[in-house]
Design a protein around this motif. Structure first.
Motif, short mmCIF file in Angstrom:
data_model
loop_
_atom_site.label_atom_id
_atom_site.label_comp_id
_atom_site.label_asym_id
_atom_site.label_seq_id
_atom_site.Cartn_x
_atom_site.Cartn_y
_atom_site.Cartn_z
N TYR A 162 0.84 -1.20 0.00
CA TYR A 162 0.00 0.00 0.00
C TYR A 162 0.88 1.25 0.00
CZ TYR A 162 1.16 0.01 4.98
OH TYR A 162 1.86 0.02 6.17
N ASP A 163 0.22 2.42 -0.09
CA ASP A 163 0.91 3.72 -0.14
C ASP A 163 1.83 3.82 -1.35
OD1 ASP A 163 -0.43 4.58 2.08
OD2 ASP A 163 1.32 4.70 3.40
N TYR A 164 1.25 3.71 -2.54
CA TYR A 164 2.04 3.89 -3.77
C TYR A 164 2.38 5.39 -3.92
CZ TYR A 164 1.57 -0.89 -5.42
OH TYR A 164 1.69 -2.26 -5.54
N PRO A 165 3.39 5.71 -4.74
CA PRO A 165 3.71 7.13 -4.97
C PRO A 165 2.48 7.90 -5.47
CG PRO A 165 5.44 5.73 -5.87
CD PRO A 165 4.32 4.82 -5.47
N ALA A 166 2.37 9.15 -5.09
CA ALA A 166 1.21 9.96 -5.48
C ALA A 166 1.07 10.03 -7.01
CB ALA A 166 1.33 11.35 -4.89
N SER A 167 2.18 9.97 -7.71
CA SER A 167 2.15 10.02 -9.19
C SER A 167 1.50 8.78 -9.79
CB SER A 167 3.56 10.18 -9.74
OG SER A 167 4.39 9.13 -9.24
N GLN A 168 1.31 7.72 -8.97
CA GLN A 168 0.66 6.50 -9.45
C GLN A 168 -0.73 6.35 -8.83
OE1 GLN A 168 3.23 3.03 -9.07
NE2 GLN A 168 5.04 4.22 -9.58
N ALA A 169 -1.36 7.48 -8.50
CA ALA A 169 -2.66 7.43 -7.81
C ALA A 169 -3.76 6.86 -8.70
CB ALA A 169 -3.05 8.82 -7.33
N ALA A 170 -3.63 7.01 -10.03
CA ALA A 170 -4.67 6.55 -10.96
C ALA A 170 -6.02 7.15 -10.52
CB ALA A 170 -4.70 5.03 -11.02
N LEU A 171 -6.95 6.35 -10.05
CA LEU A 171 -8.27 6.87 -9.66
C LEU A 171 -8.47 6.82 -8.15
CD1 LEU A 171 -8.61 6.16 -12.76
CD2 LEU A 171 -11.04 6.02 -12.27
N SER A 172 -7.37 6.90 -7.40
CA SER A 172 -7.47 6.86 -5.94
C SER A 172 -7.20 8.24 -5.34
CB SER A 172 -6.48 5.85 -5.37
OG SER A 172 -5.15 6.31 -5.55
N LYS A 173 -7.59 8.40 -4.08
CA LYS A 173 -7.28 9.63 -3.36
C LYS A 173 -5.78 9.71 -3.09
CE LYS A 173 -11.63 9.76 -0.68
NZ LYS A 173 -12.19 11.01 -1.20
N VAL A 174 -5.30 10.90 -2.80
CA VAL A 174 -3.92 11.12 -2.37
C VAL A 174 -3.97 11.70 -0.96
CG1 VAL A 174 -1.79 12.41 -2.75
CG2 VAL A 174 -3.02 11.42 -4.70
N MET A 175 -3.19 11.13 -0.05
CA MET A 175 -3.10 11.64 1.32
C MET A 175 -1.63 11.69 1.73
SD MET A 175 -6.33 9.91 3.31
CE MET A 175 -8.03 10.32 2.84
N THR A 176 -1.37 12.13 2.95
CA THR A 176 0.00 12.25 3.46
C THR A 176 0.29 11.10 4.41
OG1 THR A 176 -0.17 14.66 3.31
CG2 THR A 176 1.59 13.77 4.70
N ASN A 177 1.46 10.46 4.24
CA ASN A 177 1.81 9.34 5.12
C ASN A 177 2.44 9.85 6.42
OD1 ASN A 177 4.45 9.99 4.54
ND2 ASN A 177 4.88 8.13 3.36
N SER A 178 2.84 8.94 7.29
CA SER A 178 3.36 9.33 8.60
C SER A 178 4.66 10.10 8.51
CB SER A 178 3.56 8.07 9.46
OG SER A 178 4.47 7.19 8.82
N GLU A 179 5.36 10.05 7.35
CA GLU A 179 6.60 10.79 7.16
C GLU A 179 6.39 12.10 6.41
OE1 GLU A 179 9.29 8.06 5.30
OE2 GLU A 179 9.24 6.65 6.96
N GLY A 180 5.11 12.47 6.24
CA GLY A 180 4.79 13.73 5.60
C GLY A 180 4.90 13.73 4.09
N GLN A 181 4.93 12.52 3.48
CA GLN A 181 5.05 12.43 2.02
C GLN A 181 3.67 12.15 1.40
OE1 GLN A 181 7.71 9.19 2.60
NE2 GLN A 181 9.48 10.30 1.78
N PRO A 182 3.35 12.78 0.27
CA PRO A 182 2.08 12.47 -0.39
C PRO A 182 2.11 11.06 -0.99
CG PRO A 182 3.39 13.93 -1.76
CD PRO A 182 4.14 13.79 -0.46
N VAL A 183 1.09 10.27 -0.69
CA VAL A 183 1.03 8.89 -1.21
C VAL A 183 -0.37 8.61 -1.74
CG1 VAL A 183 2.83 7.98 0.29
CG2 VAL A 183 0.46 7.98 1.08
N ALA A 184 -0.44 7.68 -2.68
CA ALA A 184 -1.73 7.26 -3.24
C ALA A 184 -2.39 6.28 -2.28
CB ALA A 184 -1.51 6.60 -4.60
#
Length: 323
Positions: A209-231
């Motif tokens: 889980y938590d793919y890079p935000a650039s690979q979000a496709a049709l999913s939401k983007v949120m911030t992980n526990s390290e402050g990075q945007p993830v899909a």
């Protein structure tokens, strides 16, 4: 006489396949999810640059102007229109079609199970995928690991921050290829499929889980526990085989339209076929789709894993070369 008329799958395998379908339908009946059907032939196609849709043509009458249509690569867009229409929890077992996918584990026409759960996020949906699959495959509890931790474990790189140049260097250390590309995701996909996935063979069932935000496709983007945007999405692997792909679904119509435009730009830059995008999905999101999670699962692969075979032709009665 040629034997191409004959089924490649044994009757015993087809019976076991049918029994798995019965178990799946029983699971969803117990969980209050009802079965739906949507069109296989549509007026728009998926925008994803990594999927090549099969085109067909409809004629109102012989000799009249033909209308291009597309065999669905997934029922996702249509099922989201049902969700926006107020369907509630739904699932579908259907055929899907993709160009260029033919081989040991692929058939251009394949069977897909897809379902949507209003009120779920992707983590809760992972629980349900595990509940469905473990008895079918005889698995115990499945593992869960983030995409970032997986790349750090096997390649010692942070996939959320590494540059395309650095990825190219790492990729060439593992794969012999001549390729120049400034698209980070193309390099990440190569490393995932050629280096990491083979490492999962002996790990049983693994949710990533938590793919890079650039690979979000049709999913939401949120911030992980390290402050990075993830899909907010996951993929599920069993014995190193990708079995399912799930999203905490995007519900923002404007963002969906922007992602369609971005996909079109990538298709143009890479010289890929151009297809009409599905504005009806954007309209459905504007109307209001409930917060939900959804997942697509390859049924042929599920049956392969349940039967312990590595050839998709062992579980499909009449594959592509006999269709």
């Amino acid at each position: 006489m040629s034997e191409l008329w004959k089924a490649t799958a044994s009757v015993e395998n087809l019976r076991r396949r049918a029994a798995i379908y019965t178990q799946i339908r029983g699971f969803f009946a117990e969980h209050g999810v009802f079965e739906v059907e949507t069109p296989l032939m549509t007026s728009a196609a998926v925008s994803d640059p990594y999927i090549d849709t099969i085109e067909c043509r409809y004629h109102p009458l012989p000799g009249q102007q033909e209308q291009p249509r597309y065999l669905q690569s997934s029922p996702e867009y249509a099922m989201k229109r049902l969700l926006a229409s107020g369907s509630g929890a739904i699932y579908q077992i259907c055929k899907a079609f993709r160009n260029g996918e033919y081989g040991k584990r692929h058939n251009p026409e394949f069977s897909m199970l897809e379902w949507y759960r209003p009120g779920f996020d992707h983590h809760r949906l992972m629980d349900e995928v595990e509940a469905l699959v473990t008895p079918l495959l005889g698995l115990t509890a499945c593992q869960r690991i983030s995409y970032g931790d997986l790349f750090k474990q096997y390649l010692q790189i942070d996939p959320y921050t590494v540059t395309a140049t650095e990825l190219a260097t790492v990729t060439r250390q593992h794969i012999e290829l001549e390729m120049e590309d400034d698209n980070r995701d193309n390099w990440l996909n190569l490393l995932m499929s050629h280096v990491i996935e083979p490492q999962l063979v002996d790990r049983g069932g693994v949710f990533v889980y938590d793919y890079p935000a650039s690979q979000a496709a049709l999913s939401k983007v949120m911030t992980n526990s390290e402050g990075q945007p993830v899909a907010c999405r996951f993929e599920f692997f069993v014995a190193g085989i990708e079995l399912a792909n799930g999203y905490f679904e995007l519900t923002d119509a404007a963002e969906q339209a922007r992602r369609f435009d971005k996909d079109i730009d990538q298709r143009k830059s890479e010289g890929l076929p151009m297809r009409p995008t599905d504005n009806l999905l954007v309209d459905a999101l504007e109307n209001g789709m409930p917060e939900c999670a959804g997942v697509a699962m390859g049924l042929d692969r599920l049956v392969m894993l349940a039967l312990g075979t590595e050839q998709i032709s062992d579980v499909i009665a009449l594959p592509f070369n006999r269709a």
